[in-house]
Write a protein that holds these residues in place. Sequence first.
Motif, PDB file in Angstrom:
ATOM      1  N   SER A  33       1.002  -1.182   0.121  1.00 44.14           N
ATOM      2  CA  SER A  33      -0.144   0.208  -0.269  1.00 44.14           C
ATOM      3  C   SER A  33       0.745   0.963   0.643  1.00 44.14           C
ATOM      4  O   SER A  33       0.851   2.563  -0.916  1.00 44.14           O
ATOM      5  CB  SER A  33      -1.097   0.181   1.291  1.00 44.14           C
ATOM      6  OG  SER A  33      -2.031  -0.805   0.928  1.00 44.14           O
ATOM      7  N   ASP A  34       2.001   1.324   0.948  1.00 42.19           N
ATOM      8  CA  ASP A  34       2.859   2.021   0.992  1.00 42.19           C
ATOM      9  C   ASP A  34       3.458   2.498  -0.801  1.00 42.19           C
ATOM     10  O   ASP A  34       3.941   3.691  -1.381  1.00 42.19           O
ATOM     11  CB  ASP A  34       3.766   2.424   1.414  1.00 42.19           C
ATOM     12  CG  ASP A  34       2.824   2.029   3.615  1.00 42.19           C
ATOM     13  OD1 ASP A  34       1.951   2.815   3.590  1.00 42.19           O
ATOM     14  OD2 ASP A  34       3.639   1.600   4.077  1.00 42.19           O
ATOM     15  N   ILE A  35       3.454   1.664  -1.469  1.00 46.51           N
ATOM     16  CA  ILE A  35       4.382   1.458  -2.755  1.00 46.51           C
ATOM     17  C   ILE A  35       3.730   1.546  -3.891  1.00 46.51           C
ATOM     18  O   ILE A  35       4.172   3.159  -4.575  1.00 46.51           O
ATOM     19  CB  ILE A  35       5.648   0.279  -2.992  1.00 46.51           C
ATOM     20  CG1 ILE A  35       6.474  -0.207  -2.234  1.00 46.51           C
ATOM     21  CG2 ILE A  35       5.357   0.444  -3.983  1.00 46.51           C
ATOM     22  CD1 ILE A  35       7.848   0.575  -2.057  1.00 46.51           C
ATOM     23  N   LEU A  36       2.675   1.050  -3.156  1.00 45.15           N
ATOM     24  CA  LEU A  36       1.337   1.907  -4.510  1.00 45.15           C
ATOM     25  C   LEU A  36       1.186   3.758  -4.658  1.00 45.15           C
ATOM     26  O   LEU A  36       1.391   3.884  -5.396  1.00 45.15           O
ATOM     27  CB  LEU A  36       0.042   1.514  -4.576  1.00 45.15           C
ATOM     28  CG  LEU A  36      -0.059  -0.699  -5.186  1.00 45.15           C
ATOM     29  CD1 LEU A  36      -1.435  -1.015  -4.108  1.00 45.15           C
ATOM     30  CD2 LEU A  36       0.380  -0.019  -6.288  1.00 45.15           C
ATOM     31  N   ALA A  37       0.717   4.056  -3.246  1.00 40.92           N
ATOM     32  CA  ALA A  37       1.113   5.438  -2.947  1.00 40.92           C
ATOM     33  C   ALA A  37       1.614   6.499  -3.201  1.00 40.92           C
ATOM     34  O   ALA A  37       1.560   7.543  -3.315  1.00 40.92           O
ATOM     35  CB  ALA A  37       0.595   5.297  -1.037  1.00 40.92           C
ATOM     36  N   LYS A  38       3.521   6.245  -3.781  1.00 37.52           N
ATOM     37  CA  LYS A  38       4.057   6.760  -3.992  1.00 37.52           C
ATOM     38  C   LYS A  38       5.185   6.614  -4.847  1.00 37.52           C
ATOM     39  O   LYS A  38       5.807   7.026  -5.264  1.00 37.52           O
ATOM     40  CB  LYS A  38       5.322   7.124  -2.694  1.00 37.52           C
ATOM     41  CG  LYS A  38       5.581   5.744  -2.436  1.00 37.52           C
ATOM     42  CD  LYS A  38       7.232   6.030  -1.764  1.00 37.52           C
ATOM     43  CE  LYS A  38       7.698   4.434  -0.795  1.00 37.52           C
ATOM     44  NZ  LYS A  38       8.247   4.460   0.517  1.00 37.52           N
ATOM     45  N   SER A  39       4.111   5.348  -6.302  1.00 33.80           N
ATOM     46  CA  SER A  39       4.341   4.843  -7.173  1.00 33.80           C
ATOM     47  C   SER A  39       4.876   6.084  -8.320  1.00 33.80           C
ATOM     48  O   SER A  39       5.184   5.739  -9.131  1.00 33.80           O
ATOM     49  CB  SER A  39       4.091   3.589  -7.615  1.00 33.80           C
ATOM     50  OG  SER A  39       2.682   4.125  -7.890  1.00 33.80           O
ATOM     51  N   LEU A  64       7.711  -8.329  -4.120  1.00 34.54           N
ATOM     52  CA  LEU A  64       6.711  -7.300  -4.365  1.00 34.54           C
ATOM     53  C   LEU A  64       6.980  -6.343  -4.217  1.00 34.54           C
ATOM     54  O   LEU A  64       5.549  -6.281  -4.824  1.00 34.54           O
ATOM     55  CB  LEU A  64       6.218  -7.417  -2.660  1.00 34.54           C
ATOM     56  CG  LEU A  64       5.767  -8.015  -1.908  1.00 34.54           C
ATOM     57  CD1 LEU A  64       6.024  -7.827   0.439  1.00 34.54           C
ATOM     58  CD2 LEU A  64       4.643  -9.079  -1.438  1.00 34.54           C
ATOM     59  N   VAL A  65       7.215  -5.515  -4.619  1.00 36.63           N
ATOM     60  CA  VAL A  65       7.894  -3.953  -5.560  1.00 36.63           C
ATOM     61  C   VAL A  65       6.954  -4.194  -7.134  1.00 36.63           C
ATOM     62  O   VAL A  65       6.172  -3.654  -7.816  1.00 36.63           O
ATOM     63  CB  VAL A  65       8.920  -3.669  -5.573  1.00 36.63           C
ATOM     64  CG1 VAL A  65       9.332  -2.206  -6.076  1.00 36.63           C
ATOM     65  CG2 VAL A  65       9.418  -3.841  -4.360  1.00 36.63           C
ATOM     66  N   ALA A  66       7.280  -5.570  -7.266  1.00 35.59           N
ATOM     67  CA  ALA A  66       7.304  -5.621  -8.885  1.00 35.59           C
ATOM     68  C   ALA A  66       5.615  -5.615  -9.116  1.00 35.59           C
ATOM     69  O   ALA A  66       4.675  -5.161 -10.088  1.00 35.59           O
ATOM     70  CB  ALA A  66       7.845  -6.773  -9.317  1.00 35.59           C
ATOM     71  N   ASN A  67       5.217  -6.266  -8.169  1.00 41.18           N
ATOM     72  CA  ASN A  67       3.603  -6.210  -7.898  1.00 41.18           C
ATOM     73  C   ASN A  67       2.589  -5.200  -7.806  1.00 41.18           C
ATOM     74  O   ASN A  67       1.433  -4.494  -8.649  1.00 41.18           O
ATOM     75  CB  ASN A  67       3.155  -7.178  -7.010  1.00 41.18           C
ATOM     76  CG  ASN A  67       2.833  -8.641  -6.374  1.00 41.18           C
ATOM     77  OD1 ASN A  67       3.417  -8.716  -7.696  1.00 41.18           O
ATOM     78  ND2 ASN A  67       2.667  -9.021  -5.969  1.00 41.18           N
ATOM     79  N   CYS A  68       3.199  -4.067  -7.893  1.00 41.10           N
ATOM     80  CA  CYS A  68       3.038  -2.587  -7.051  1.00 41.10           C
ATOM     81  C   CYS A  68       3.512  -1.175  -8.812  1.00 41.10           C
ATOM     82  O   CYS A  68       3.102  -0.608  -8.868  1.00 41.10           O
ATOM     83  CB  CYS A  68       3.941  -2.004  -6.187  1.00 41.10           C
ATOM     84  SG  CYS A  68       3.338  -2.599  -4.598  1.00 41.10           S
ATOM     85  N   ILE A  69       4.397  -2.261  -9.555  1.00 42.50           N
ATOM     86  CA  ILE A  69       4.427  -0.707 -10.624  1.00 42.50           C
ATOM     87  C   ILE A  69       4.565  -1.606 -11.963  1.00 42.50           C
ATOM     88  O   ILE A  69       4.397  -0.849 -12.669  1.00 42.50           O
ATOM     89  CB  ILE A  69       5.909  -0.247 -10.565  1.00 42.50           C
ATOM     90  CG1 ILE A  69       7.125  -1.772 -10.580  1.00 42.50           C
ATOM     91  CG2 ILE A  69       6.203  -0.110  -9.430  1.00 42.50           C
ATOM     92  CD1 ILE A  69       8.510  -1.253 -10.662  1.00 42.50           C
ATOM     93  N   PHE A  70       4.313  -3.101 -12.246  1.00 44.73           N
ATOM     94  CA  PHE A  70       3.802  -3.849 -13.804  1.00 44.73           C
ATOM     95  C   PHE A  70       2.456  -3.778 -13.696  1.00 44.73           C
ATOM     96  O   PHE A  70       1.638  -3.847 -13.057  1.00 44.73           O
ATOM     97  CB  PHE A  70       4.710  -4.767 -13.704  1.00 44.73           C
ATOM     98  CG  PHE A  70       6.327  -4.381 -14.049  1.00 44.73           C
ATOM     99  CD1 PHE A  70       6.609  -4.134 -14.645  1.00 44.73           C
ATOM    100  CD2 PHE A  70       6.760  -4.487 -13.009  1.00 44.73           C
ATOM    101  CE1 PHE A  70       8.229  -4.083 -15.053  1.00 44.73           C
ATOM    102  CE2 PHE A  70       8.509  -4.473 -12.631  1.00 44.73           C
ATOM    103  CZ  PHE A  70       9.176  -4.595 -14.411  1.00 44.73           C
ATOM    104  N   ARG A  71       2.044  -2.735 -15.261  1.00 47.02           N
ATOM    105  CA  ARG A  71       1.201  -3.704 -15.715  1.00 47.02           C
ATOM    106  C   ARG A  71       1.186  -3.800 -17.295  1.00 47.02           C
ATOM    107  O   ARG A  71       1.628  -3.885 -17.910  1.00 47.02           O
ATOM    108  CB  ARG A  71       0.176  -1.939 -15.316  1.00 47.02           C
ATOM    109  CG  ARG A  71       0.054  -1.559 -13.450  1.00 47.02           C
ATOM    110  CD  ARG A  71      -0.883  -2.458 -13.711  1.00 47.02           C
ATOM    111  NE  ARG A  71      -1.031  -2.323 -12.018  1.00 47.02           N
ATOM    112  CZ  ARG A  71      -0.753  -2.405 -10.841  1.00 47.02           C
ATOM    113  NH1 ARG A  71       0.560  -3.407 -10.790  1.00 47.02           N
ATOM    114  NH2 ARG A  71      -0.537  -2.194  -9.428  1.00 47.02           N
TER     115      ARG A  71
END
Length: 463
Positions: A95-101, A236-243
Motif C-alpha cells: 500500500s505504501d509503495i502504491l501510494a508513492k509509485s 513485492l515491488v514488482a506487483n506494484c509497478i508492472f501493468r
Amino acid sequence: MKPLTPINLLHLSLTTLLTFLLLLILTTTTKPLLLSLLYCISLSLLLLRRRPLSVLLVDYSCYKPDFDRKCSTEACKYFISSSSRFSPESQTFMSDILAKSGIGDEVYAPPLVFQTDNTHAKLRSAFQEAEEGMFSAVDSLLDKTDMDTSMINVLIVACSVFAPSPSLSSLVVNKYKLNEDVKTYNLSGMGCSAAAVSVDLAAKILRNAREPKHALIVATENISLNWYFGDNRPMLVANCIFRVGAAAVLLSNDARRWRSKAKMELSLSLRTHRGADDAAHNAAVQMEDARGNIGVSLSKDLVRVAGEGLRVHMRALAPLVLPLSEVLRYACARARSALARDGGRRHVVVPDFMAGFEHACVHTGGKAVIAAIGRTMGLDEYVTEPARMALHRFGNTSSSLVFYQLAYFEAKRRVRAGDRLWMVAFGTGFKACSLVWTALRDSAPDTDNPWNDCVHRYPVKGW
C-alpha cells in the motif's frame, strides 16, 4: 557493413580526395589525370552502392485494454487483501509503495486479477493475457498500414518472463498464417529493453538485406504467471509497478514503397551490457522465495545500478550523437572541474545530451528510476514528462513502454519533420539499448493512439 554516418561519409570523402591528389601528383599528362579521376569516381560509387539500406519505422500500434480491465489503486489494494496470500505487514508495504509509485488509477491489470479464482495463476491465464495484447496490437497495425501478412519476412516477439512452447512467435505465425519462409526470433529474459533490442536486431537484418523486406516486432510482457504471492519485499515491488501493455511495430528497408508514408527513419542503435558486474547482474532477477513462490526481485541497489549503467552507456553514445560544439564544451568543463576541486572532490559534469536530440523517450522503470535518469543526465521536467506521464497512465508496461511514450508525443503533436528522437531502455542483466530516430513528417495521433481519450488531462500537475 556499418551505416553511412556523417563521420563515415567524411572519411569516405577525405579518402577519395587524398587518393585523387596522390594520383594527380604522380601523373603529368592529361590522359592519366582523366583516368585517375575516373578511378576515384568509380571507387566512390562502389562504396556508396555498398551502403546499407535505410530502416524505416512504417508505423506502430500500442495495445489499450478494454475499460473493464482498469485497476485503480483501491482495486489493487482490494485484490491484495482479498487474496489472503499476504501477511498484514506485506499488505501495508505494498500500500505504501502504491501510494508513492506515481501510478494513476487508470492503469490496466491482467485477466487474472478480475477472475473469481485469482489466488493461483494458471497457464491459460498467461496465454489469455498474451493473446489479447499481442493480437490486438498486431490487428490494429495491419489494419492501418493495409499490410498483407504475406509480405512479412521477419518476425520478432519479445516477452521477458513468459516463454511457452511452442514459442510466442509461433503463436503469431499460426494466428496470421505467415509464410513458410518467414524468419522468426523469440526473445526472452531481456526485461524492459526487449523492444529496443528487437528493433536493433531487426535493423541489422534489414540493413544487410539486398531486397525489400519487412519486419514485424511484437513487444509485450506477462504478469499472470509472475504476480508474486509471498512476503519477500524486493519481490513485492514488482506487483506494484508492472501493468499490462503491448506494442506492434512494422519496420521496412523498402524506401521506394514506404518513404512517403513512414513515420521515422532509424539513424542509430547502440547496446551496452554490464552483466559482468555482479551487482548489475543481480539487480532484477526472476526467482523463487523460501516457500517456492515465483516472482521478480527488484533489489534496493537497482536505482544505483541503473545510474551507473546509464553513465557507461552515455560514454559510448555521446561521441556518436552530440554535435562537436557540445563535445568541446563538455571537454572544457571537465578540464576546469579537474583543476578546481572543492575539498578534494570533483564537481560532477555531464554533457547536454539534448543538444543532440529534440525529444527523448527515457526508461519508465518507476518514479525513482526516472528521477535518477533526470539527475544523472541533467534533464529537466519537460524532457522526462512523457516518461512520467506514461508511468502515471499505463504503469510500467516493460518492453513496450518506449512506444507508449512515442504515442504521447504524437498525441501532443510535438514531433516535426527532421526532429531527432532518442529512445533509451534498460533491461535485466543489466543492459541498456538506445535508438535514435529521425522524423520523416510532422506527428499527429492515429485513430488507435492510446492517449486519444485522455491526453487533454496531461501532464498531471504535481507529478
